[in-house]
Design a protein around this motif. Structure first.
Motif, mmCIF file in Angstrom:
data_model
loop_
_atom_site.group_PDB
_atom_site.id
_atom_site.type_symbol
_atom_site.label_atom_id
_atom_site.label_comp_id
_atom_site.label_asym_id
_atom_site.label_seq_id
_atom_site.Cartn_x
_atom_site.Cartn_y
_atom_site.Cartn_z
ATOM 1 N N ARG A 140 -8.223 15.671 4.205
ATOM 2 C CA ARG A 140 -8.225 14.211 4.315
ATOM 3 C C ARG A 140 -9.005 13.790 5.546
ATOM 4 N N GLY A 141 -9.666 12.675 5.436
ATOM 5 C CA GLY A 141 -10.353 12.122 6.592
ATOM 6 C C GLY A 141 -11.666 12.825 6.879
ATOM 7 N N LYS A 142 -12.180 12.564 8.046
ATOM 8 C CA LYS A 142 -13.474 13.103 8.465
ATOM 9 C C LYS A 142 -13.382 14.620 8.633
ATOM 10 N N ARG A 143 -14.410 15.304 8.172
ATOM 11 C CA ARG A 143 -14.455 16.762 8.287
ATOM 12 C C ARG A 143 -14.512 17.143 9.771
ATOM 13 N N PRO A 144 -13.645 18.060 10.221
ATOM 14 C CA PRO A 144 -13.633 18.440 11.641
ATOM 15 C C PRO A 144 -14.890 19.212 12.030
ATOM 16 N N LYS B 11 0.857 -1.179 0.000
ATOM 17 C CA LYS B 11 0.000 0.000 0.000
ATOM 18 C C LYS B 11 0.894 1.230 0.000
ATOM 19 N N ARG B 12 0.557 2.189 -0.814
ATOM 20 C CA ARG B 12 1.422 3.364 -0.881
ATOM 21 C C ARG B 12 1.285 4.173 0.400
ATOM 22 N N GLU B 13 2.384 4.723 0.803
ATOM 23 C CA GLU B 13 2.435 5.524 2.027
ATOM 24 C C GLU B 13 2.036 6.953 1.697
ATOM 25 N N LEU B 14 1.145 7.494 2.482
ATOM 26 C CA LEU B 14 0.774 8.895 2.345
ATOM 27 C C LEU B 14 1.591 9.707 3.333
ATOM 28 N N GLY B 15 2.215 10.723 2.841
ATOM 29 C CA GLY B 15 2.984 11.591 3.721
ATOM 30 C C GLY B 15 2.060 12.590 4.392
ATOM 31 N N PRO B 16 2.626 13.490 5.159
ATOM 32 C CA PRO B 16 1.799 14.514 5.789
ATOM 33 C C PRO B 16 1.133 15.373 4.715
ATOM 34 N N ALA B 17 -0.140 15.589 4.875
ATOM 35 C CA ALA B 17 -0.894 16.354 3.885
ATOM 36 C C ALA B 17 -0.733 17.846 4.136
ATOM 37 N N PRO B 18 -0.678 18.616 3.070
ATOM 38 C CA PRO B 18 -0.603 20.066 3.256
ATOM 39 C C PRO B 18 -1.942 20.593 3.779
ATOM 40 N N ILE B 19 -1.885 21.699 4.504
ATOM 41 C CA ILE B 19 -3.096 22.312 5.046
ATOM 42 C C ILE B 19 -3.839 22.993 3.895
ATOM 43 N N ARG B 20 -5.134 22.689 3.782
ATOM 44 C CA ARG B 20 -5.929 23.274 2.705
ATOM 45 C C ARG B 20 -7.019 24.214 3.210
ATOM 46 N N PHE B 21 -7.409 24.045 4.476
ATOM 47 C CA PHE B 21 -8.475 24.879 5.032
ATOM 48 C C PHE B 21 -8.049 25.424 6.391
ATOM 49 N N ARG B 22 -8.467 26.671 6.671
ATOM 50 C CA ARG B 22 -8.155 27.305 7.952
ATOM 51 C C ARG B 22 -9.411 28.005 8.460
ATOM 52 N N HIS B 23 -9.637 27.906 9.769
ATOM 53 C CA HIS B 23 -10.786 28.550 10.399
ATOM 54 C C HIS B 23 -10.618 30.066 10.270
ATOM 55 N N PRO B 24 -11.684 30.803 9.907
ATOM 56 C CA PRO B 24 -11.538 32.254 9.691
ATOM 57 C C PRO B 24 -11.197 33.058 10.946
ATOM 58 N N GLN B 25 -11.707 32.662 12.116
ATOM 59 C CA GLN B 25 -11.424 33.425 13.332
ATOM 60 C C GLN B 25 -10.272 32.839 14.143
ATOM 61 N N ASN B 26 -10.057 31.544 14.067
ATOM 62 C CA ASN B 26 -9.011 30.889 14.865
ATOM 63 C C ASN B 26 -8.035 30.194 13.913
ATOM 64 N N PRO B 27 -6.943 30.841 13.550
ATOM 65 C CA PRO B 27 -6.016 30.286 12.561
ATOM 66 C C PRO B 27 -5.309 29.000 13.012
ATOM 67 N N SER B 28 -5.420 28.659 14.293
ATOM 68 C CA SER B 28 -4.778 27.420 14.739
ATOM 69 C C SER B 28 -5.593 26.191 14.337
ATOM 70 N N LEU B 29 -6.863 26.395 13.951
ATOM 71 C CA LEU B 29 -7.699 25.288 13.506
ATOM 72 C C LEU B 29 -7.545 25.124 12.005
ATOM 73 N N THR B 30 -6.967 23.982 11.616
ATOM 74 C CA THR B 30 -6.723 23.719 10.198
ATOM 75 C C THR B 30 -7.200 22.322 9.842
#
Length: 110
Positions: free
Chosen positions: A88-92, A65-84
């Motif tokens: 991939r995976g379940k929507r937070p 199975k191919r290994e997936l590396g760390p995914a780049p951040i594609r979405f950021r919370h508008p008021q809290n930039p620490s939430l990204t």
């Protein structure tokens, strides 16, 4: 490992368990012995086990199975930039809440 309460077992249950354990140990021993025989045979013929496995189609590096590396951040919370979220995976939860509040995915995309 799950602990077995041997004192609660009857003598016949203990004997059955002992038989199962001996059968499993014998199977594992036979398997290890067979593996050693194959290793010796391959070595005597000048073959490496990796080459033999690749030839037989069992080499994990070829068909793994191919290994997936760390995914780049594609979405950021508008008021809290620490939430990204990488996408991939379940929507937070913060993403679900923002969408429910009327924000679009595109407005949170980096």
């Amino acid at each position: 490992m799950k602990k077995i309460n041997l004192t609660a077992m009857s003598a016949s249950e203990l004997q059955a368990l002992k038989s199962e354990i001996e059968r499993e140990l014998n199977q594992r021993s036979a398997k290890l012995q067979a593996i050693e025989e194959v290793k010796k045979l391959a070595a005597s013929k000048g073959l490496k086990l990796d080459d033999l496995l690749a030839e037989l189609g069992g080499d994990k590096s070829v068909k793994g199975k191919r290994e997936l590396g760390p995914a780049p951040i594609r979405f950021r919370h508008p008021q809290n930039p620490s939430l990204t979220w990488s996408g991939r995976g379940k929507r937070p939860n913060w993403m679900r809440d923002a969408l429910a509040a009327g924000l679009s995915e595109e407005s949170m995309r980096i």
